[in-house]
Design an enzyme around this catalytic site. Structure first.
Site, PDB file in Angstrom:
ATOM      1  N   ASP A 135       0.829  -1.203   0.000  1.00 25.09           N
ATOM      2  CA  ASP A 135       0.000   0.000   0.000  1.00 25.09           C
ATOM      3  C   ASP A 135       0.873   1.266   0.000  1.00 25.09           C
ATOM      4  OD1 ASP A 135      -1.980   1.846   0.347  1.00 25.09           O
ATOM      5  OD2 ASP A 135      -2.727   1.057   2.249  1.00 25.09           O
ATOM      6  N   ASP A 163     -10.564   3.895  -1.227  1.00 24.40           N
ATOM      7  CA  ASP A 163     -11.236   2.863  -0.423  1.00 24.40           C
ATOM      8  C   ASP A 163     -12.746   2.838  -0.648  1.00 24.40           C
ATOM      9  OD1 ASP A 163      -8.719   2.733   0.554  1.00 24.40           O
ATOM     10  OD2 ASP A 163      -9.323   2.707   2.665  1.00 24.40           O
TER      11      ASP A 163
HETATM   12  C1  GAL Z   1      -5.611   2.128   2.861  1.00 22.49           C
HETATM   13  C2  GAL Z   1      -6.037   0.979   1.985  1.00 22.49           C
HETATM   14  C3  GAL Z   1      -7.023   0.145   2.771  1.00 22.49           C
HETATM   15  C4  GAL Z   1      -6.353  -0.357   4.020  1.00 22.49           C
HETATM   16  C5  GAL Z   1      -5.785   0.807   4.834  1.00 22.49           C
HETATM   17  C6  GAL Z   1      -4.947   0.329   6.009  1.00 22.49           C
HETATM   18  O1  GAL Z   1      -4.712   2.928   2.165  1.00 22.49           O
HETATM   19  O2  GAL Z   1      -6.604   1.464   0.801  1.00 22.49           O
HETATM   20  O3  GAL Z   1      -7.497  -0.927   1.970  1.00 22.49           O
HETATM   21  O4  GAL Z   1      -5.349  -1.262   3.666  1.00 22.49           O
HETATM   22  O5  GAL Z   1      -4.975   1.625   4.029  1.00 22.49           O
HETATM   23  O6  GAL Z   1      -4.423   1.366   6.753  1.00 22.49           O
END
Ligand code: GAL
Length: 721
Positions: free
Chosen positions: A474, A540
């Protein structure tokens, strides 16, 4: 920060309009920082910036991550609004949404608060997806005089601020102050009406069976609730109308209780999985044969290549095959109700993820409150509730498993909530399931946990030693690295993912490589070049129709050319079941039909099918959504061609994809908020497809007649060649 200062008068005329007794506000004064005095009237905010309140501050040049900011709106509220209202119970301040927590003041008095801030005794908890519709006593409004609405916002991570508006102010309608709710029981559904204003009136219920068109009288009551009959197999749209006895005003709500279409699985063995599985030469094979049916069941296989093994009691394919090739295997499963044979190809070669991954991820339920125990409880339920018999196999730990500091040798360590990551992997593997993990190319993850920056090789080697089968990587904290250089070319976006790819593919096991960078730099155009097995295409998802519609329908529409076996577009994880992004779980806010639409669309899109809820609390309805073998077969089809929108007819969209057996999967979606009569035959003619028409949810052949389709609902078909 970009400062946009405008003369006060001009700002106000631009910022709001009054129509039909509603004030609509699109701009407000804004200041980064925190000062309790900013809630009060009489503050000179003329030097503040002017921001659009329909989009977060982040998108307007304000750099304020993990920080406070204040909005202020100065305006005169005309008493004509109050005079025109017969209820006179409350004044509504509807901000839209706030990313992440807010305190809202009217003329210096706190009138609403959702989420908490770091300075609160309980610490910070963001609520970016809760609507902010505050009911305020009309006595707090200074009618025909200057009022100030001030909103204190805390942003716990990009993006931040007020969004989703415009802000709306009005006198509360009956619908604003009454809550009509329903709850399914075993054989009855309870409809309740409540209001903080102690209203008296009558509640009436009328239903319509959407399959037969029959109308049903649900009765009426002067009490606060009524029971109506509930049959799990019938799709009935109910209209509940509350009439206030004092004013004669009415408020109504329509709803469709959860209804199950997926027929029960036979007791005899049935194969529910993909027709091929890819593994690299020498990598451990982990594949639990997805047969449903009564246990005990025994398994055998003809044609297993050298090195591959099958546990005849558990049905787990294992071992390692060193020689590349396509091995055609005949699988046999037998139980007290029968014996079933299934041909299947084990493809030993460089390509893995021949079909989209199916499994579970901790984020949409537990958020940063994930623990090994919670992961194991969902994994156990995947097995016990039979979801593993439908191919759900990856158990993915998202953010928040990392310790505060690395070990002395620089290797990554788990925090106290994950006492034994290797033990977790071993246990999952012994059940034929697989372990996924999460990290970031940055120094920190989105949840501010340790990322892999400058430790990429060491981290992937640790994951390999633990037995990790899936890495979600990520972007998040990498934005700080990215900001250091002027290079904003596509290559600069590719760089961190390419780096990890090299180390990841050097491991002696197959690790699904999942990119998460929200679609930046058209990741779908280069994701396969870093050998990513999937890439998130958007930000998200959350459990609202708006989010599902935007991510599912709008943003995937053009992406079908980029998806292919081994490399999939990922529109994010599933939002059915009990979710919460925290230790506090609740039911998804999607209606049953929105959930049918969600699963149908994700099947058509060849999307990753990662369950986002706590599986241990999953109800029969959610199991029926996730375990329809004919629907899942569309997702797992070996041709791997993502659907595209082929007909847009007003609110009706038709999406279709060709299937490996020559058939066509077709979703006819009603994107409107009313029931529509959908003419299946007309669309099939327009598409030029003919053959036996199968309703995949009901698993029966149907005629191409008209079909009543629920708001945000779907008819999912396969036309067989
Ligand atoms: C976001 C991601 C989510 C989750 C989250 C965790 O950036 O898109 O799916 O993984 O971080 O902090």
């Amino acid at each position: 920060m970009k400062q946009k200062t405008l003369p006060l008068l001009l700002a106000i005329t631009m910022a709001w309009s009054l129509s039909a007794q509603e004030i609509v506000i699109s701009e407000a004064r804004y200041m980064t920082g925190d000062n309790p005095a900013w809630k009060s009237a009489g503050i000179d905010d003329s030097g503040w910036a002017t921001l659009d309140v329909t989009r977060e501050w982040t998108y307007q040049g304000v750099d304020n991550e993990n920080g406070y900011g204040w909005y202020r709106i100065n305006l005169t509220i005309p008493s004509s609004m109050k005079k025109a209202d017969s209820l006179k119970k409350a004044f509504v301040i509807d901000l839209g949404f706030v990313d992440d927590s807010d305190e809202t003041f009217l003329n210096g008095k706190l009138v609403g608060k959702i989420g908490t801030m770091p300075c609160d005794p309980e610490g910070y908890e963001g609520k970016y997806n809760s609507p902010r519709r505050y009911l305020v006593s009309p006595s707090l409004v200074r009618w025909d005089k200057e009022n100030v609405i001030s909103v204190r916002v805390y942003n716990g991570g990009d993006p931040g601020g007020i969004f989703g508006g415009p802000i709306k102010l009005r006198m509360a309608s009956l619908a604003d102050i009454t809550d009509i709710s329903f709850k399914e029981g075993e054989n009855t559904c309870r409809i309740s009406v409540s209001s903080p204003y102690k209203l008296k009136g009558t509640l009436c219920l009328e239903g319509k069976d959407l399959e037969t068109g029959e109308t049903i009288d649900g009765g009426s009551t002067k009490a606060a609730g009524i029971d109506i009959p509930y049959e799990k197999g019938r799709q009935i749209q109910w209209t509940a109308t509350f009439t206030d006895s004092k004013t004669g005003l009415t408020a109504s709500r329509t709803f469709i209780p959860k209804y199950i279409l997926t027929p029960e699985a036979p007791k005899a063995p049935r194969y529910n999985g993909p027709l091929a599985f890819g593994v690299r030469p020498g990598s451990p094979i982990i594949f639990r044969l997805p047969f449903s049916g009564e246990r005990p069941m025994t398994f055998s296989a003809d044609g297993l290549p050298e090195g591959a093994t099958l546990d005849t009691r558990s049905g787990i394919l294992g071992g390692k095959v060193s020689k590349a090739g396509d091995y055609r295997i005949t699988l046999t499963a037998a139980n007290a109700h029968g014996t079933v044979r299934q041909t299947f190809t084990l493809k030993v070669g460089q390509k893995i993820a021949l079909t989209p991954p199916m499994g579970w991820n901790s984020w949409n339920c537990w958020g940063l409150a994930v623990s090994q125990e919670r992961v194991m409880s969902s994994a156990a339920a995947i097995l016990n509730k039979g979801l593993a018999d439908y191919g759900y196999s990856y158990i993915n730990v998202d953010d928040a498993w990392q310790a505060d500091e690395r070990n002395a040798d620089g290797s990554i360590a788990c925090n106290d909530r994950f006492p034994d990551m290797k033990g977790l992997a071993d246990w999952l593997h012994s059940k034929g399931l697989k372990l996924g993990i999460y990290s970031s190319p940055g120094d920190r993850t989105c949840g501010s946990y340790l990322g892999s920056l400058d430790h990429e090789k060491q981290d992937i080697e640790t994951y390999n030693a633990w037995g990790v089968d899936y890495l979600k990587y990520d972007w998040c904290g990498y934005s700080r690295e990215f900001a250091k250089s002027a290079d904003k070319s596509v290559a600069a976006y590719v760089r961190p993912y390419l780096k990890m790819e090299e180390y990841l593919r050097a491991q002696p096991r197959d690790i699904f490589y999942s990119l998460c960078q929200y679609g930046m730099a058209d990741v779908w155009k280069w994701g396969h070049a870093v050998d990513a097995n999937s890439w998130r295409t958007t930000g998200d998802i959350t459990d609202t129709w708006e989010s599902l519609y935007d991510i599912g329908f709008v943003r995937q529409a053009e992406l079908y050319p980029y998806s292919q076996p081994g490399h999939w577009n990922d529109p994010d994880m599933l939002i059915v079941g009990k979710l919460g992004w925290s230790a506090n779980l609740r039911d998804t806010r999607l209606t049953p039909d929105e959930q049918y639409t969600h699963i149908s669309l994700w099947a058509l899109l060849a999307a990753n099918l990662l369950i986002g809820c706590d599986v241990s609390q999953m109800d029969d309805f959610t199991v029926s959504l996730l375990c329809n073998n004919e629907v899942n077969a569309v997702n797992q089809d070996l041709l791997g061609q993502q659907a595209k929108p082929v007909i847009v007819d007003g609110d009706i969209q038709v999406w279709a994809r060709p299937l490996a057996d020559g058939g066509t999967a077709i979703g006819i979606f009603n994107l409107s908020s009313t029931v529509k009569n959908v003419n299946i035959g007309k669309y099939l003619r327009e598409l030029g497809v003919s053959g036996t028409v199968r309703d995949l949810w009901r698993q029966k052949d149907v005629s191409a007649d008209d079909r009543l389709t629920a708001p945000h609902g779907v008819v999912l078909l396969k036309v067989k060649k």
